[in-house]
Design an enzyme around this catalytic site. Sequence first.
Site, PDB file in Angstrom:
ATOM      1  N   ARG A  75      27.070  -9.839  21.694  1.00 22.40           N
ATOM      2  CA  ARG A  75      25.566 -10.056  21.521  1.00 22.40           C
ATOM      3  C   ARG A  75      24.912  -9.380  22.769  1.00 22.40           C
ATOM      4  O   ARG A  75      23.687  -9.517  23.062  1.00 22.40           O
ATOM      5  CB  ARG A  75      25.297 -11.559  21.248  1.00 22.40           C
ATOM      6  CG  ARG A  75      25.799 -12.423  20.644  1.00 22.40           C
ATOM      7  CD  ARG A  75      25.249 -12.295  19.244  1.00 22.40           C
ATOM      8  NE  ARG A  75      25.938 -12.468  17.867  1.00 22.40           N
ATOM      9  CZ  ARG A  75      25.868 -12.291  16.710  1.00 22.40           C
ATOM     10  NH1 ARG A  75      24.845 -11.245  16.606  1.00 22.40           N
ATOM     11  NH2 ARG A  75      26.715 -12.753  15.765  1.00 22.40           N
ATOM     12  N   LEU A  76      25.683  -8.425  23.442  1.00 22.72           N
ATOM     13  CA  LEU A  76      25.058  -7.858  24.277  1.00 22.72           C
ATOM     14  C   LEU A  76      24.521  -6.641  23.960  1.00 22.72           C
ATOM     15  O   LEU A  76      25.081  -5.313  24.475  1.00 22.72           O
ATOM     16  CB  LEU A  76      25.849  -7.761  25.752  1.00 22.72           C
ATOM     17  CG  LEU A  76      26.609  -8.814  26.502  1.00 22.72           C
ATOM     18  CD1 LEU A  76      27.254  -8.749  27.594  1.00 22.72           C
ATOM     19  CD2 LEU A  76      25.387  -9.738  26.816  1.00 22.72           C
TER      20      LEU A  76
END
Length: 181
Positions: free
Chosen positions: A158-159
């Site tokens: 999720r970066l």
Amino acid sequence: MEDAAKSEPNDANAMALATVDAEGLPNVRIVLIKDIEDDAFVFYTNFESAKGRELDANGKAALVVHWKTTRRQVRVRGTVTREDGAVADAYYASRPLDSRLGAWASRQSEPLDSRETLIDRVEAARAEHGTDPARPPFWGGYRIRPESFEFWSDGAYRLHDREVWRRDPATGGWTAQRLYP
Ligand SMILES: Cc1cc2nc3c(=O)[nH]c(=O)nc-3n(C[C@H](O)[C@H](O)[C@H](O)COP(=O)(O)O)c2cc1C
């Protein structure tokens, strides 16, 4: 979009188009991006549809495109103007005959009592307009001129990468800003 078109099963040019109604309630639906000009995204529709009325009333829209295969999203916010001249005529003329007649037949977003009524209206349009119909005056394009873009691409855990580009109203130049995902 060219990149996504290589892997998307269909409609890599589909965008969700958001408008707001007179009460400020958002409305969103899919339409197809038919042209990307230097300064605008162009799509075609019925000017008297819900979206047409909403766009004509406030002149603003947002759009988002999401390509599942490339895991990318592009968001755009901007101002909207009608394309109801030669460019719309040329695009209309490029469509299959039945699509051109369908544009005449469909009172888009109005109540319809049955599918038969729609088919009857297509046949009535065929009888009236023949094989070379003119573009209906109530059908054409809208240009969305971006004020801002956001480019999002998928990252591990999720970066994700997010970058907003904003147009400087004074100079017309663009500035980019990275955002937390
Ligand atoms: C893949 C896809 C593409 C579509 N493309 C268009 C389009 O280019 N123009 C259009 O008027 N409607 C298009 N539609 C239909 C719209 O989503 C919508 O149902 C219709 O325009 C009426 O919207 P409105 O009542 O908010 O005006 C498309 C729908 C889908 C699912």
